[in-house]
Design an enzyme around this catalytic site. Structure first.
Site, short mmCIF file in Angstrom:
data_model
loop_
_atom_site.label_atom_id
_atom_site.label_comp_id
_atom_site.label_asym_id
_atom_site.label_seq_id
_atom_site.Cartn_x
_atom_site.Cartn_y
_atom_site.Cartn_z
N ILE A 14 -11.43 -4.95 3.00
CA ILE A 14 -10.08 -5.17 2.19
C ILE A 14 -9.74 -3.89 1.42
CG2 ILE A 14 -9.04 -6.58 0.29
CD1 ILE A 14 -10.73 -8.72 0.71
N HIS A 15 -8.39 -3.24 1.99
CA HIS A 15 -8.03 -2.01 1.50
C HIS A 15 -6.76 -2.11 1.48
CE1 HIS A 15 -7.32 -0.75 5.69
NE2 HIS A 15 -8.19 -1.63 5.83
N GLY A 16 -6.07 -1.04 1.23
CA GLY A 16 -4.49 -0.89 1.24
C GLY A 16 -3.89 -1.53 2.37
#
Length: 163
Positions: A14-16
């Protein structure tokens, strides 16, 4: 795999891009991460949960629990984005009897012992073997960094890399 609207391999989890572009574009209400090590660490889980967009639930689970939840239909009626660090995890899901209609290889960082096949995708021999297993079983495997990118078969990049 009722409720799962997209399956993505991304070693960043989970990231940008996942939190904004994919979650919004797919209109998900849950991001599921399958990772035994991260699921065992309250700190790591907290970091990933902070990266998730507001209003989107997270499930950060070890493999066995995730497989059991999917088999039990726990995500029916939801819109779940499933994210894993490696394609080997997806082969294990298949071995558990779960069907994967399509997989997106989003990002696998350049690491020791890998070969870069695309700007954002470097594969170890084991990862390539897992992708080939998915392809051979009829799973559509694409390489797409963000939803706006052209959905391209991973085979295009594998074939270019072999030349």
């Amino acid at each position: 795999m009722e409720g799962i609207v997209h399956v993505r391999v991304d070693d960043r989890l989970i990231h940008g891009q996942v939190a904004t572009r994919w979650s919004t574009g797919l209109r998900v209400n849950r991001i599921m991460v399958i990772d035994d090590i991260i699921a065992a660490s309250d700190h790591e889980k907290a970091v990933l949960r902070m990266a998730a967009p507001s209003g989107v639930n997270t499930s950060i689970l070890p493999f066995e629990k995730a497989a059991a939840n999917i088999k039990a239909g726990n995500y029916q009626g939801q819109r779940v984005l499933l994210v894993v660090k490696s394609p080997e995890i997806l082969v294990r899901l298949q071995e558990e009897g779960l069907e994967l209609p399509q997989v997106n290889i989003g990002n696998l960082s350049n690491r020791f012992g890998t070969v870069q096949i695309k700007k954002s995708v470097s594969l170890s021999a084991d990862e390539e073997k897992a992708i080939q297993t998915l392809l051979n079983s009829g799973v559509k495997v694409t390489a797409q960094m963000v939803p706006d990118d052209l959905e391209t078969s991973i085979e295009v990049f594998l074939n270019k890399a072999k030349r």
